[in-house]
Every structure is written in structure tokens, then in C-alpha cells.
Design an enzyme around this catalytic site. Sequence first.
Site, PDB file in Angstrom:
ATOM      1  N   THR D  93      25.459   9.436  -1.340  1.00  0.00           N
ATOM      2  CA  THR D  93      24.604  10.284  -0.517  1.00  0.00           C
ATOM      3  C   THR D  93      24.122  11.445  -1.367  1.00  0.00           C
ATOM      4  O   THR D  93      24.904  12.318  -1.721  1.00  0.00           O
ATOM      5  CB  THR D  93      25.380  10.804   0.702  1.00  0.00           C
ATOM      6  N   LYS D 169      19.780   7.839   5.634  1.00  0.00           N
ATOM      7  CA  LYS D 169      21.204   8.119   5.461  1.00  0.00           C
ATOM      8  C   LYS D 169      21.539   9.540   5.914  1.00  0.00           C
ATOM      9  O   LYS D 169      22.485   9.783   6.668  1.00  0.00           O
ATOM     10  CB  LYS D 169      21.580   7.938   3.981  1.00  0.00           C
ATOM     11  N   LYS D 238      28.149  20.029   3.597  1.00  0.00           N
ATOM     12  CA  LYS D 238      27.224  19.620   2.546  1.00  0.00           C
ATOM     13  C   LYS D 238      26.177  18.657   3.116  1.00  0.00           C
ATOM     14  O   LYS D 238      24.973  18.797   2.854  1.00  0.00           O
ATOM     15  CB  LYS D 238      27.990  18.922   1.411  1.00  0.00           C
TER      16      LYS D 238
END
Lengths: 291, 291, 291, 291
Positions: D93, D169, D238
Site C-alpha cells: 500500500t 486500495k 498512515k
Amino acid sequence: MKIGFLGLGGMGAGMAANLLKAGHQLCVWNRSPALAEPLLAQGATLAAEPQQAFDADVVVTMLADDAATRSVVLDSGALASAKPGLIHLGMATLSAAFVTELVERHRECGATYIAAPVFGRVEVAAAGKLNILAAGPLEAIDKVQPLLDAMGQKTWPLGEDPLSAVAVKIAGNFMIASAIEAMGEAAALTQSYGVAPAQFLEIMGNTLFNAPVYRNYGAQIAERRYEPAGFRLVLGLKDVGLALAAGQSRHVPLPFASVLRDNLLEAIAQGDGERDWAALAQVAMRRSGQD
Amino acid sequence: MKIGFLGLGGMGAGMAANLLKAGHQLCVWNRSPALAEPLLAQGATLAAEPQQAFDADVVVTMLADDAATRSVVLDSGALASAKPGLIHLGMATLSAAFVTELVERHRECGATYIAAPVFGRVEVAAAGKLNILAAGPLEAIDKVQPLLDAMGQKTWPLGEDPLSAVAVKIAGNFMIASAIEAMGEAAALTQSYGVAPAQFLEIMGNTLFNAPVYRNYGAQIAERRYEPAGFRLVLGLKDVGLALAAGQSRHVPLPFASVLRDNLLEAIAQGDGERDWAALAQVAMRRSGQD
Amino acid sequence: MKIGFLGLGGMGAGMAANLLKAGHQLCVWNRSPALAEPLLAQGATLAAEPQQAFDADVVVTMLADDAATRSVVLDSGALASAKPGLIHLGMATLSAAFVTELVERHRECGATYIAAPVFGRVEVAAAGKLNILAAGPLEAIDKVQPLLDAMGQKTWPLGEDPLSAVAVKIAGNFMIASAIEAMGEAAALTQSYGVAPAQFLEIMGNTLFNAPVYRNYGAQIAERRYEPAGFRLVLGLKDVGLALAAGQSRHVPLPFASVLRDNLLEAIAQGDGERDWAALAQVAMRRSGQD
Amino acid sequence: MKIGFLGLGGMGAGMAANLLKAGHQLCVWNRSPALAEPLLAQGATLAAEPQQAFDADVVVTMLADDAATRSVVLDSGALASAKPGLIHLGMATLSAAFVTELVERHRECGATYIAAPVFGRVEVAAAGKLNILAAGPLEAIDKVQPLLDAMGQKTWPLGEDPLSAVAVKIAGNFMIASAIEAMGEAAALTQSYGVAPAQFLEIMGNTLFNAPVYRNYGAQIAERRYEPAGFRLVLGLKDVGLALAAGQSRHVPLPFASVLRDNLLEAIAQGDGERDWAALAQVAMRRSGQD
């Protein structure tokens, strides 16, 4: 005292002129050298490269942002070539993270970084009436105090850690943005009850909120006078981003700043990015179908 | 001109006293009659029931909230018993929905409702220096102007629709709450960078935000001086609720007001409901682990 | 067991039909009696007034909201005229405050109130497959269990306090609204990177979020199919308001619900109030200039 | 086909093992080589340096984040040394901004970058049952399809622009975080009405929200089982930051993501940063005084 001055935009030009008026010698640099000409006429010398301006006892930077400052101060090699003992007065609004890096890089070079961001717009800078937030080694601040006095009406000392001055500057801008948003929402609410924003904001600016921030931005909102931009909305988004980032690194949630960020993004998506950031107030109007 | 005055809390007592000082005759009523005594000493007469106070040319109400006003004005039968032509000056902070109902009920009774909420705390009311927001039939406002002049330093006329004055009052309180929240978040941010809230808020109150709202609440926040409460936090939640409700009925989203509501609820859950609403600033401190 | 059933809208009609199918005798009432006809054909009798339907052992109400329930149950005198021992199954979505009042009023009349709100739309009600949240005196719930079994696929017992079932229902609707908003924001984000909402939402509904709420609302959002409304957006605002009010009375801040409220108001201001509440997703599209 | 595989954490180890099982030859690299041992036992060879692993037809990276990927792929010189025609499957990611840069750097080197992030946790990776989001030049994806098939249960093709897969994603993770927050707020609300979170979340997970995300995180929240962390809360922050940044660069406001960011920061400030990100739900409990 040999002084370098880098960054001659609206703010920097006025600040440099006031240093010259106070009798200081300046070697000035600007990416576009044409902006230096009025200062040369007042006795400044021109640096062809940033390094030349950094060949000084004190250097003042008033560059656009982190990226411009990084490019001119670090990437150009200017700081690396500075003579030991240099005092750098960083007066632009920079991020807490980048100032942390700057402080470290100066230490490595035997130089001293003072954070000295300011409150005041272009006309205040020209008048030498800025409010200056100064933080850094006290001995160094003492040395540059005459310069600060030439540029500002008052210096607010914030201790030895440059980040303290950075945080106060960032927090102040966040508070201005919050005031604009509050006015925008309140004006949308009262307009929906038949009160013209001009009338509502005049009452507020003359009763509870009798301060220039409210009166000046209030008048802009009332008149939908967003051009020319005194401070572009995209820069407002940058500044709110500085607050969010500074908060994040210390784990301080800032829900008002989060709302501001979302609303500024919406304003940009709706075409107001290059207008004055008072146009943030139009978001509330638009959402309620009153634009 | 026969005047009834109902509601002798901190605000009402000062306002009624100023009417007496200006030479008006008052028939006063208060749920707890003991509070009327200083006014009786100044020449007022006491109404045993609300109806008696409503036997007047003009009646002024300064009751706690919607519920108290409903009980005293409507449920007691006072309004229904009023003589035709009565002018009712509603000076408390009421909801837009309830004022809509009041206007209708007065019309049915041949009476006139003027919304005249005020900006100013107890000491300002005592000094006759309130800012008064007045909206209602203009002829009626003209008639009561001497009364408004006795209670306030200035009357801000807002047209013929009482809801306009209600909306301005509600929006102004929302803006105060927003200023407190902005100071709270900003103080939490700067404190996390080593700046004492007292120092930060002093700078703000003397530079960008040189207005009483910022200086006074700023000092309270700086000193964590939340008792005794000048305005209880639970009432702040009520007022933010008035803004949200007023917005909802006109489809005006108020994201800052939503944040305020959530944070005021958190403050109450954490035990600060009876403290001054400046304690809202502690929410940001607590969330960031700095309380 | 004599059963009254009040409220024959889409949901109520299906539920009543299932009670009839299970062999129960029903006396039905609806504001507009025409809606009762299919049930009369299935053997129900018609009540001319709510009181008549309340002349029963058990009464089921599935009325629109607090106001309709107050009017039919309390203001009409129906509850006051009920025979002692009546069990009232309140199956609509009502506010926590009003159910608190209902419980008290039933106690005063010697009746028992059971809160039994449901999850499931009209077609689920027609199929007798509702999920029923039941809370109230256990003995009373036991008595009506055959009725609940006829209307639902499962009864979820939530103890003796009716407010527990109310809270779960309100919280569930809040979670649905949150899922719609999350899909809307995520679809706006991915569309700005060139991914069609239909593709994005299909992936989500078949991987991480393989649940009917996501698949069904996801399909509506993907196709912008908001008419005819399965559940009108203005009712969604009402339900989010129930969550906010329920939270406020227990001092529970709900920041997602606050965002939902603001965004639903914006949707209404933009003309989507009568469309399906999946249209909430358009707010994120519009704000980002992608509508 | 010569395959390099870099990044053998929990996810990467399982994915690499599945490639080996499918008969592919792998040259593996990990910062800490000890983690490579089980794979060496299954037939992989060990790269001493990233460059060695990049001496391949296809390279797969599953490194921690932007910084790790930048260090291993760019700063190490690995990409620069790759042979022309290399296909790079980036499966971690990463931020939209960094993938934009990666795509450009690969083009300069005559290599092809495919973004192929995944949904699924460690045990799903080990079982070869990941859902893979793939975007990049179609011809290149065709070539690596056998590898994707070995690692995942399904590949979701998202076109030629790698950013599309990145956006999906990021948006998916944002939706998971939103589901956790919604559960947290709803559980705080219902608990304040006497319903245990375990009971509330069981009902939700078995009725409206019958999907693994709700059932699994719901169980964790119900049991306050936040350790050991399946996904650390700081990583959740994050990821929400990736959504906010991706939105900002396309001017897409994401108010739910803003709330999530603030609440995750609060959770970290309160000591929950290293616990599972389901601990986000405790924020609502704490704020309402129910922790």
C-alpha cells in the site's frame, strides 16, 4: 554588520526596504532579479547567486515556502558555503518538520537558525509594523534585535526553541481561517433568515468581534470581494496543512482545522483556489443553496 | 406608558433597574419574588402573577429559555389576558421555532411581538450598555425605542421579521463558541511545542485578535479559570443547539457548530457542564493528553 | 387474544397480513382507511377510531413517527380508554425521549409498553422476515412472542428497558447512514482517479463488504438510481437526528452522525430530500466538482 | 521467468511461498535475511542486495511503505540496474504521489510498473486467497497473471493507470476505518442505554452488517481485544493519511476521513498507537465517560 536578504516578494521587499532605511547594508537576492531593482536604487547590492547573499553575518530569508527555502538555502549550497557564526533569520511561514531539519543543518555548519515568522500583510510589512515571533538562541536574537526593530512594531520572544515561534505562527493562521469559516457559516445562517451578510457582519465587527481580522474579512465576505487576492485560498490550504501536520507529529487532534481543510478543498474544486481565502465563506452559502 | 417586566435574573435585574432610572414605571414579576426586592425599593410594583404584569402597554420578558417563556407567557394565560395593542419585547435568547410560534400567538391576541435579544453579560446589562438586536413591526419598535435606549448603548434594527433578530443573536453566540474552540485547539497545538497557553493567547489577543471576546476568554483559558461560571457550559450547548436547529429548518449545514456540539457534550461527560463554557478549551488539551 | 393494529403503511400492511396468516384476529386502524381494505379481505375488522383498536389484549403500532404516534395513541384518548393489562407493541422508529414518555404514560394506565422496532424494508416485512429488537417486561414479551414470530425471522431480546431496543434501532440506522456516506466519499475519491463508481462499489461489495447494505446501496449509488425512494432522504435526516438526540441526553458525542446531519441537510438544500437517502453519496461528488 | 521478490514480512512471506508452490523460481531479498530462511528451504535463492533480486524478468515488492520502497527500489540503485523490459509488481500500500513518481522512474529505465495492492490479512496471504487490484499496461498484466493467480483468489482489473488500483486500495482501507468508527460510536451510544457492546455488535454482524469486516472488528471491539495487533493503529493513521493526501491532490474533500484522522491521533495520544486499530472504537467510549 553584513546582511544578506533573500526573497523579495510583496512581504520581503517591504521588509528589506525598512532595513535599508534603518541604515543597514544589504546584499539582496531574488529568483527574478527584476524585483530587486527598487532596493538597489535605495543602496542595496545585488547577489547573483544565493551563496553571495549568504556571505554575511546575518541572512534574512522570506521565501515562498518549504520548497523554495530548501532550494535556495540547502540545495544551492548557500548554507554549506556560509562562514561560521552566520545567523539566519527565517521569517517565512515554514513547516515544523522543515524547520526541525533547518535547525539541524545549521548546527552542522556552525550557523544559527532563528525562526522569526511574522503577522501582518504586505502593507504592514512596508510600514515596518509587523508583529514578529522570534525563537532561537537568545544571544543570537539579541544581536539581530536592531534588524527586527526595523521591520516590526514589536518582537514577541518565544524562547530558545525555533519550533515555538513556528507553532505560534501556524496556530495564528489557523485561528484566522477559523474566524473566516465561522463568519461564513454564520452569514449563511442569518441570510437564510433574511439578514444581508453585510448587515450581519457589520454588527459583529462593531460589537463582539471588534478586531481587524473580523472587520476586514467581514467586509470582503459581505461584498463578495475576493479579487484581487490578498492571500490566495490555495495558500490558505497550505497553511491549514501546516497546522494539521504540526499537530499530527505531536498527536494533537484539531477538528476545526480538519473542517477547514475539507472546505478549502471544496472551494478549490469549485473554482475559488486563486481568489482570496475569504472566499472560503462561499462554501457555506453554496451548500445551503444560497450562492 | 405602563410597563411589565418579567424575569429578574442577573440580566433582567440590571435591565429593569435601568428602565426605572430612566423614569419608567414598572410592574415586575419573577418566579422567585425575593429577587424583585431591590427593584421595589427603586419604585417598581410587584405582580403576584404574570397576568398582572401583562396588564400593560409594553411588556419585557427576560426569562431563562423557551420553556420558561412558554410557561410564563402562554401556559399561565398571561398573553391571552393581555389588552389589545400590547407590545411584547422578548429579550431573552429563544429558538427560532418558538419565536415563530410566539409571533403567531401574539397576532391571534391582537398583540405585537418584537424580538430584541441582546449582546452583553450581566455587568454590561447593569451599565445599560447592551447591544440590542431589534426586529418587528417598525411602528412598534419606534414606540419602545426609549426603553431600548435606557437598556442599551445601541439598537441594531433588523427589519420587520422578528426571526431576523433571533437569527443574528444565535449566530453571534455560535461565533463566540467558535472563537473559544479555535483558541482551545490552537493553545493545545502551541503548548505541544512548548509555548504556555498564557503566552500564546496574550500574543493573539494583542495582535490579530484584539477584541474583548478573545482577550477575556483567552485569559480564562490561560488561567484555567472556569469557576465561577459567567455562562455555564450546558447553556453553551443549548445555544449551539439553537444554531443547529435554526440552520436545520432552513437547510443550512453548520459544520463548525456540529464540532462544537460534539465537543461540548464531551466536556459535559467529563464533568465540566457547570463550569464556564470557556472550559470547552480543555477538550483539546485532554484529547492530546496535555490536561 | 384480541389484537389491534394501527398504521398500515408499506411496513405495517405486510406485518398485519402476516399476523392474519398466522391465524390471529385483528382489528385494524389507519388514518386513511382505504389502505385497510386488503386486510379486511383477509379477515380483519376495521376500527373506526383508534380507541376501538385499543379495545384489545395486545395492540401493535407502526405509525410514521413520534408525532403520528402521539396523535393516535395519546391525544386521541385511545391509551386512556384501554382496558387494564393491555400490552402495546411499539414497532415504529421513535425517539428515546418520546418512548420514555410513552412508558410512563402506559404505566399510569396500567398498560405495558414493549419497544419492538425492526430492521428490514417493505419487502422483508411482507415476507415475515424482519429482525425484531424487543425490550420490555419479560413476561409481556413472552405473551406476544407468537406475534413477533409471525412478523419476523428472529427476535433479538434486549432486556426489560424499552429504551435499549430503541437505542439499538437508532444506532443501526446511524450505521447504515455511515456506510452510505463512506461509500459516497470513497466513490468520489476513486472516481477522481478514473475508476467508475460501479466498478469500485462492485469490488467492495464482493470483497471486504459482502453484506446487503453495501451491495444494495452500492448498486443504487453506482447507477445514481435514487427514484423511486425506498427510504426518503428527509427521513434519513430524521433518523440521524434521533441518534444525535439520544446521544445528547446521555452525553455521547457522535462525530460521524454530525457529519451525516450536515451532509443530509446539504443534500436537501440541493434538491434531493425526496429521493432515496442513498443520494447522500452525491454530496461528495458535488463537492469535488464531479457531479 | 526469473522472479525477484523483495519484502518478506507477514504478508510477503506467504505470497512468496505461494509463488514457490506454484512452481516459480524466486530470488528473494529482505532487509533482515533471517526471514528468508523458510523460503530458501522451499527452493528460493537469496539475494545479498536488492540489485540482485532486480536482475529478473519480474520483480514483486511487498515492502512496508513509501519510505522502505524508495530506499530499496530507488536509492539502492536496484531499479537503475534492472534489465530493460523488467516488470515490477508493486503490491504494498503506497501513496498516490509516490506511485506517480515510481511510474515515471520505471518509464525512464525502460521498465514497467504495475500497481497490484491487495485486500486480505496475513492468513489470507498465506492461503493464496488475496483479492488483488491490478492496474498497469495490459500486456504486462497478462504476462504476470499466473503469478497473481498463485497469490490471490481473484484479480480485479482496473485499467492501464496504476493510480486507479492505488486509489481503490486506499479507498477500501478508508471504508474499513469508517466501519470501525461507526461501530465505536454506535456501541458507545447503545451502551449508554444499557446494551452491552457485545450484544449490540452481535446483532449488527448478524443482521444488517453480515460481512467479515463487521463481524471480526465487532468481536474485537466487544471484547476490547486489541492485543496482539493484527494491524497497528499507527498504520491505520498512515492509511487514512494516504486517503486524505490522495483526495487533496484531486480536490476531493473526505469529511469522514478527517474525523478518522483526528480520532486516530487522539487514540495515539491516549496510548493506543501500538494496539490494533479496532481500538479506535475506544475513543467514543472515552469521550462519553464510559471507558
